[in-house]
Design an enzyme around this catalytic site. Structure first.
Site: not given
Length: 270
Positions: A33, A82, A147
């Site tokens: 991350d 992800n 998006y």
């Protein structure tokens, strides 16, 4: 499940739930991350390796995969792309900075991770790349244009890549979740009559996909058929259905105060 699995954007939400589910099944999981403190905390809680990664940087992503394989003591079997962000609001009000960052992370990050993983997997003729897209990649909604565009790109890129490497031993799959209770939907309402998924629902679908690779998985499964049927309906009926569910307003009439923390985080520079 004796596999080495790396997951990006895994300090929270769907990525974290997926890491937890796969660790519980015996996989060797490494999470990454961009939020260093958050990924370290998540990794400590799960008992896995946590690394900082900026998916928009080739050097950072390469270092992440190298370190993941070193920590796991073996080659990467599965990469789960992800990491993603979701700015919302009227398209005319979207900043150029938001547009660039959304596409950099959601699209270029997925493309980069896929290419780097293929470079490791194709020579040995095995591996699985899972790109977390969204139903927003096939169902388009007011207030979600940026998006929508990014996830439509992920769906198209994933399928084209899958077809290209299908006979070379590497699986490439897309996961398309519906509304899921993570920070991405902070300050928004759910579609009328529908219940949001939980991150654990998506994690279970990803785990099942690793066990039985398929080109594409919609979560929840029942929406897959509805999407296909809906695409055949006339424009007038599609718009009427959208209004009935409240989808025409969900990402336009939202609570900006409830999204302040999330918006600040996704707009911060690495």
């Amino acid at each position: 499940m004796s596999k080495v699995i790396a997951i990006t954007g895994a300090a929270r939400g769907i990525g974290l739930a997926t890491a937890r589910a796969l660790t519980g099944k015996g996989a060797t999981v490494v999470i990454g991350d961009i939020d260093e403190a958050a990924v370290e905390e998540a990794a400590a809680a799960l008992g896995v390796t946590g690394l900082t990664v900026d998916v928009t940087s080739r050097a950072s992503f390469t270092a992440f995969l190298d370190a993941a394989e070193a920590a796991a003591g073996g080659p990467l079997d599965v990469l789960i792309n992800n990491a993603g962000i979701m700015p919302i609001g009227p398209v005319a009000d979207e900043s150029d900075a938001d547009a660039r960052r959304c596409l950099d992370i959601n699209v270029h990050g997925v493309m980069l991770g896929t290419k780097l993983a293929l470079g490791r997997m194709l020579p040995r003729g095995s591996g699985h790349i899972i790109n977390v897209a969204s139903l927003a990649g096939v169902l388009f909604t007011p207030g979600l244009a940026l998006y929508n565009a990014s996830k439509a790109a992920v769906v198209g890129f994933t399928e084209a890549t899958r077809l290209e490497v299908a006979d070379r031993g590497v699986h490439v799959s897309a996961v398309l979740p519906t509304f899921t209770n993570t920070d991405l939907v902070a300050g928004t309402a759910s579609p009328k009559g529908q219940k949001n998924c939980e991150p654990e629902d998506i994690a279970a679908a990803v785990a099942a996909l690793i066990g039985r690779p398929r080109p594409q998985v919609v979560v929840p499964k029942k929406l897959g058929a509805q999407v296909k049927i809906g695409a055949l309906l006339p424009e007038r009926l599609r718009r009427a259905t959208s209004r009935r569910l409240g989808l025409d307003k969900i990402f336009l009439d939202y609570d900006p105060d409830a999204r302040k923390s999330y918006d600040a985080r996704i707009r911060s520079t690495p």
